[in-house]
Design a protein around this motif. Structure first.
Motif, mmCIF file in Angstrom:
data_model
loop_
_atom_site.group_PDB
_atom_site.id
_atom_site.type_symbol
_atom_site.label_atom_id
_atom_site.label_comp_id
_atom_site.label_asym_id
_atom_site.label_seq_id
_atom_site.Cartn_x
_atom_site.Cartn_y
_atom_site.Cartn_z
ATOM 1 N N LEU A 143 93.799 111.867 39.083
ATOM 2 C CA LEU A 143 95.262 111.773 39.162
ATOM 3 C C LEU A 143 95.725 111.455 40.577
ATOM 4 N N LYS A 144 95.084 112.057 41.577
ATOM 5 C CA LYS A 144 95.451 111.755 42.960
ATOM 6 C C LYS A 144 95.106 110.309 43.316
ATOM 7 N N ILE A 145 93.954 109.828 42.845
ATOM 8 C CA ILE A 145 93.581 108.431 43.104
ATOM 9 C C ILE A 145 94.568 107.490 42.432
ATOM 10 N N SER A 146 94.920 107.783 41.174
ATOM 11 C CA SER A 146 95.887 106.926 40.483
ATOM 12 C C SER A 146 97.252 106.992 41.152
ATOM 13 N N ASN A 147 97.619 108.143 41.711
ATOM 14 C CA ASN A 147 98.883 108.245 42.441
ATOM 15 C C ASN A 147 98.901 107.319 43.641
ATOM 16 N N ASN A 148 97.774 107.252 44.359
ATOM 17 C CA ASN A 148 97.727 106.395 45.547
ATOM 18 C C ASN A 148 97.790 104.922 45.180
ATOM 19 N N PHE A 149 97.208 104.533 44.035
ATOM 20 C CA PHE A 149 97.265 103.140 43.620
ATOM 21 C C PHE A 149 98.607 102.780 43.000
ATOM 22 N N LEU A 150 99.196 103.734 42.280
ATOM 23 C CA LEU A 150 100.450 103.455 41.590
ATOM 24 C C LEU A 150 101.680 103.813 42.412
ATOM 25 N N LYS A 151 101.476 104.376 43.596
ATOM 26 C CA LYS A 151 102.586 104.853 44.397
ATOM 27 C C LYS A 151 103.475 103.692 44.836
ATOM 28 N N THR A 152 104.743 103.822 44.559
ATOM 29 C CA THR A 152 105.714 102.822 44.967
ATOM 30 C C THR A 152 106.198 103.171 46.360
ATOM 31 N N LYS A 153 106.099 102.222 47.258
ATOM 32 C CA LYS A 153 106.535 102.462 48.626
ATOM 33 C C LYS A 153 107.962 101.953 48.853
ATOM 34 N N LYS A 154 108.401 100.995 48.007
ATOM 35 C CA LYS A 154 109.729 100.418 48.211
ATOM 36 C C LYS A 154 110.335 100.076 46.855
ATOM 37 N N ILE A 155 111.575 100.467 46.673
ATOM 38 C CA ILE A 155 112.311 100.152 45.451
ATOM 39 C C ILE A 155 113.568 99.397 45.856
ATOM 40 N N ASN A 169 106.387 110.651 54.691
ATOM 41 C CA ASN A 169 106.998 111.123 53.446
ATOM 42 C C ASN A 169 108.503 111.338 53.569
ATOM 43 N N PHE A 170 109.153 110.542 54.428
ATOM 44 C CA PHE A 170 110.604 110.532 54.483
ATOM 45 C C PHE A 170 111.097 109.363 53.656
ATOM 46 N N ILE A 171 112.288 109.492 53.155
ATOM 47 C CA ILE A 171 112.880 108.417 52.355
ATOM 48 C C ILE A 171 114.011 107.788 53.158
ATOM 49 N N LYS A 172 113.946 106.474 53.305
ATOM 50 C CA LYS A 172 114.997 105.719 53.985
ATOM 51 C C LYS A 172 115.766 104.940 52.929
ATOM 52 N N ILE A 173 117.071 105.030 52.989
ATOM 53 C CA ILE A 173 117.927 104.307 52.049
ATOM 54 C C ILE A 173 118.787 103.332 52.847
ATOM 55 N N LYS A 174 118.723 102.081 52.449
ATOM 56 C CA LYS A 174 119.518 101.044 53.109
ATOM 57 C C LYS A 174 120.406 100.408 52.057
ATOM 58 N N ASP A 175 121.698 100.571 52.212
ATOM 59 C CA ASP A 175 122.667 100.066 51.240
ATOM 60 C C ASP A 175 123.348 98.828 51.813
ATOM 61 N N LEU A 176 123.114 97.686 51.181
ATOM 62 C CA LEU A 176 123.724 96.426 51.611
ATOM 63 C C LEU A 176 124.823 96.000 50.645
ATOM 64 N N GLY A 177 125.501 96.968 50.070
ATOM 65 C CA GLY A 177 126.614 96.632 49.193
ATOM 66 C C GLY A 177 126.474 97.136 47.775
ATOM 67 N N PHE A 178 125.413 97.835 47.440
ATOM 68 C CA PHE A 178 125.252 98.350 46.077
ATOM 69 C C PHE A 178 126.267 99.454 45.803
ATOM 70 N N PHE A 179 126.356 100.426 46.722
ATOM 71 C CA PHE A 179 127.354 101.481 46.599
ATOM 72 C C PHE A 179 128.553 101.219 47.495
ATOM 73 N N ALA A 180 128.342 100.498 48.577
ATOM 74 C CA ALA A 180 129.386 100.302 49.567
ATOM 75 C C ALA A 180 130.254 99.081 49.282
ATOM 76 N N LYS A 181 130.435 98.782 48.001
ATOM 77 C CA LYS A 181 131.315 97.675 47.635
ATOM 78 C C LYS A 181 132.761 98.142 47.743
ATOM 79 N N LYS A 182 133.634 97.190 48.007
ATOM 80 C CA LYS A 182 135.056 97.527 48.038
ATOM 81 C C LYS A 182 135.583 97.375 46.613
#
Length: 187
Positions: A143-155, A169-182
């Motif tokens: 399961l740990k090996i499959s986690n390392n292969f299946l781990k998503t680094k960017k969505i 293991n920090f998460i960075k969120i960059k919003d280019l207009g998905f939530f910050a729309k007027k």
């Protein structure tokens, strides 16, 4: 006396392995981690739980019968405080988390556990412990090996929202207009 303790520990280990293998798919499916020290924790937890339940029951029945029970409450309070101190010693580093995986793979774990327990060739408790420990180890490593292969680094969402997991293991969120729309406040 020493033989009774040995038999207790062997039976406890067998029961703990079975419980761990049966609960592993449920925990993984719910997205919950398992603890590296669950065996030691449960070995300590069981006697404290028994004392806690006995004292709680005595307090309950003495209250119903109007019998003074302050000594039992005193001991229950100390047991609860001791229990709380033990629980506060826990660390997040003791947890092993897994990504969700195919349900068929998860169902194999309890099925193999059951087959080991009913197998006539695995007729002694020690053989069962060895087989179940091997099974648990194999599944955790796979399961740990499959986690390392299946781990998503960017969505990415519509090329406007990017969620990235760093090496720390920090998460960075960059919003280019998905939530910050007027748009209107309701949306």
């Amino acid at each position: 006396m020493l033989n009774k303790i040995k038999n207790y520990l062997i039976n406890f280990l067998l029961a703990q392995l079975v419980v761990s293998l049966i609960s592993l798919p449920i925990l993984i499916f719910w997205g919950l981690p398992i603890s590296k020290i669950s065996f030691i924790g449960n070995l300590l937890f069981l006697p404290i739980l028994i004392i806690f339940l006995v004292l709680s029951s005595i307090i309950f029945f003495t209250e119903i019968l109007n019998i003074p029970n302050s000594i039992f409450i005193y001991f229950l309070n100390h047991i609860s405080n001791f229990w709380d101190k033990l629980l506060n010693m826990g660390k997040k580093s003791w947890l092993i988390g897994f990504s969700k995986i195919n349900i068929i793979f998860l169902l194999i774990i309890p099925i193999l556990t059951f087959l080991i327990l009913i197998n006539k060739k695995v007729n002694t408790t020690i053989k069962k412990i060895v087989c179940l420990t091997s099974l648990l180890s194999i599944f955790i490593v796979s399961l740990k090996i499959s986690n390392n292969f299946l781990k998503t680094k960017k969505i990415a969402f519509q090329n406007k929202l990017f969620i990235t997991k760093t090496r720390d293991n920090f998460i960075k969120i960059k919003d280019l207009g998905f939530f910050a729309k007027k748009q209107s406040i309701e949306k």
